[in-house]
Design a protein around this motif. Structure first.
Motif, PDB file in Angstrom:
ATOM      1  N   MET A   1       0.854  -1.178   0.000  1.00  0.00           N
ATOM      2  CA  MET A   1       0.000   0.000   0.000  1.00  0.00           C
ATOM      3  C   MET A   1       0.896   1.236   0.000  1.00  0.00           C
ATOM      4  O   MET A   1       1.819   1.342   0.796  1.00  0.00           O
ATOM      5  N   THR A   2       0.605   2.161  -0.882  1.00  0.00           N
ATOM      6  CA  THR A   2       1.411   3.372  -0.970  1.00  0.00           C
ATOM      7  C   THR A   2       1.041   4.350   0.147  1.00  0.00           C
ATOM      8  O   THR A   2      -0.007   4.209   0.790  1.00  0.00           O
ATOM      9  N   LEU A   3       1.891   5.327   0.338  1.00  0.00           N
ATOM     10  CA  LEU A   3       1.653   6.334   1.361  1.00  0.00           C
ATOM     11  C   LEU A   3       0.375   7.113   1.065  1.00  0.00           C
ATOM     12  O   LEU A   3      -0.405   7.411   1.976  1.00  0.00           O
ATOM     13  N   LYS A   4       0.128   7.394  -0.202  1.00  0.00           N
ATOM     14  CA  LYS A   4      -1.068   8.140  -0.602  1.00  0.00           C
ATOM     15  C   LYS A   4      -2.341   7.352  -0.261  1.00  0.00           C
ATOM     16  O   LYS A   4      -3.296   7.914   0.272  1.00  0.00           O
ATOM     17  N   GLU A   5      -2.342   6.048  -0.532  1.00  0.00           N
ATOM     18  CA  GLU A   5      -3.505   5.210  -0.222  1.00  0.00           C
ATOM     19  C   GLU A   5      -3.724   5.116   1.286  1.00  0.00           C
ATOM     20  O   GLU A   5      -4.857   5.149   1.760  1.00  0.00           O
ATOM     21  N   CYS A   6      -2.632   5.026   2.026  1.00  0.00           N
ATOM     22  CA  CYS A   6      -2.714   4.937   3.477  1.00  0.00           C
ATOM     23  C   CYS A   6      -3.321   6.208   4.072  1.00  0.00           C
ATOM     24  O   CYS A   6      -4.186   6.153   4.942  1.00  0.00           O
ATOM     25  N   LYS A   7      -2.873   7.352   3.594  1.00  0.00           N
ATOM     26  CA  LYS A   7      -3.414   8.628   4.069  1.00  0.00           C
ATOM     27  C   LYS A   7      -4.889   8.775   3.708  1.00  0.00           C
ATOM     28  O   LYS A   7      -5.683   9.296   4.492  1.00  0.00           O
ATOM     29  N   LYS A   8      -5.276   8.294   2.518  1.00  0.00           N
ATOM     30  CA  LYS A   8      -6.668   8.357   2.088  1.00  0.00           C
ATOM     31  C   LYS A   8      -7.549   7.504   3.008  1.00  0.00           C
ATOM     32  O   LYS A   8      -8.636   7.931   3.397  1.00  0.00           O
ATOM     33  N   GLU A   9      -7.071   6.319   3.376  1.00  0.00           N
ATOM     34  CA  GLU A   9      -7.816   5.451   4.287  1.00  0.00           C
ATOM     35  C   GLU A   9      -7.936   6.068   5.669  1.00  0.00           C
ATOM     36  O   GLU A   9      -8.985   6.001   6.300  1.00  0.00           O
ATOM     37  N   GLU A  10      -6.853   6.681   6.156  1.00  0.00           N
ATOM     38  CA  GLU A  10      -6.890   7.338   7.461  1.00  0.00           C
ATOM     39  C   GLU A  10      -7.895   8.483   7.462  1.00  0.00           C
ATOM     40  O   GLU A  10      -8.638   8.665   8.431  1.00  0.00           O
ATOM     41  N   LYS A  11      -7.945   9.239   6.372  1.00  0.00           N
ATOM     42  CA  LYS A  11      -8.894  10.350   6.267  1.00  0.00           C
ATOM     43  C   LYS A  11     -10.325   9.816   6.260  1.00  0.00           C
ATOM     44  O   LYS A  11     -11.198  10.359   6.937  1.00  0.00           O
ATOM     45  N   ALA A  12     -10.585   8.737   5.515  1.00  0.00           N
ATOM     46  CA  ALA A  12     -11.924   8.138   5.468  1.00  0.00           C
ATOM     47  C   ALA A  12     -12.336   7.642   6.850  1.00  0.00           C
ATOM     48  O   ALA A  12     -13.493   7.820   7.259  1.00  0.00           O
ATOM     49  N   ASP A  13     -11.398   7.057   7.584  1.00  0.00           N
ATOM     50  CA  ASP A  13     -11.693   6.575   8.932  1.00  0.00           C
ATOM     51  C   ASP A  13     -12.015   7.731   9.883  1.00  0.00           C
ATOM     52  O   ASP A  13     -12.929   7.633  10.695  1.00  0.00           O
TER      53      ASP A  13
END
Length: 87
Positions: A1-13
Motif C-alpha cells: 500500500m502506498t503512502l497516498k492510499e494509506c493517508k486516504k484510508e486514514e482520512k476516510a476513517d
C-alpha cells in the motif's frame, strides 16, 4: 500500500468517526453477507448502499434493527439486520 492510499484510508476513517460519533479504534467484529434474495438499494444519508451477495465488514451491532458496516470500497453506513446473513 502506498503512502497516498494509506493517508486516504486514514482520512476516510476520521470522517467516519466524526459522522457516526464513533469513539475508539475501528475493528472488524465479523463479516456478513447481504441476502441474495433482497432488492438492491441505493444508500443515502447514513445508510450503506446494498448489493446482492456483497460481503460486508461488521463494525458495530448498534441496535435490534441496524448494523454499522463497511463495504469493500471502505464506505461506512447502517444496514438493516433483516437483510444480513451469517457466513
Amino acid at each position: 500500500m502506498t503512502l497516498k492510499e494509506c493517508k486516504k484510508e486514514e482520512k476516510a476513517d476520521r470522517e467516519f468517526q466524526k459522522k457516526f460519533k464513533f469513539e475508539g479504534s475501528i475493528s472488524v467484529l465479523t463479516q456478513m453477507m447481504v441476502d441474495p434474495a433482497t432488492a438492491e438499494k441505493r444508500g443515502g444519508g447514513k445508510n450503506l448502499p446494498l448489493k446482492r451477495g456483497e460481503i460486508l465488514d461488521v463494525i458495530q451491532f448498534t441496535n435490534q434493527e441496524q448494523i454499522l458496516c463497511r463495504n469493500s470500497q471502505r464506505r461506512y453506513g447502517y444496514v438493516p439486520r433483516a437483510v444480513m446473513l451469517h457466513l
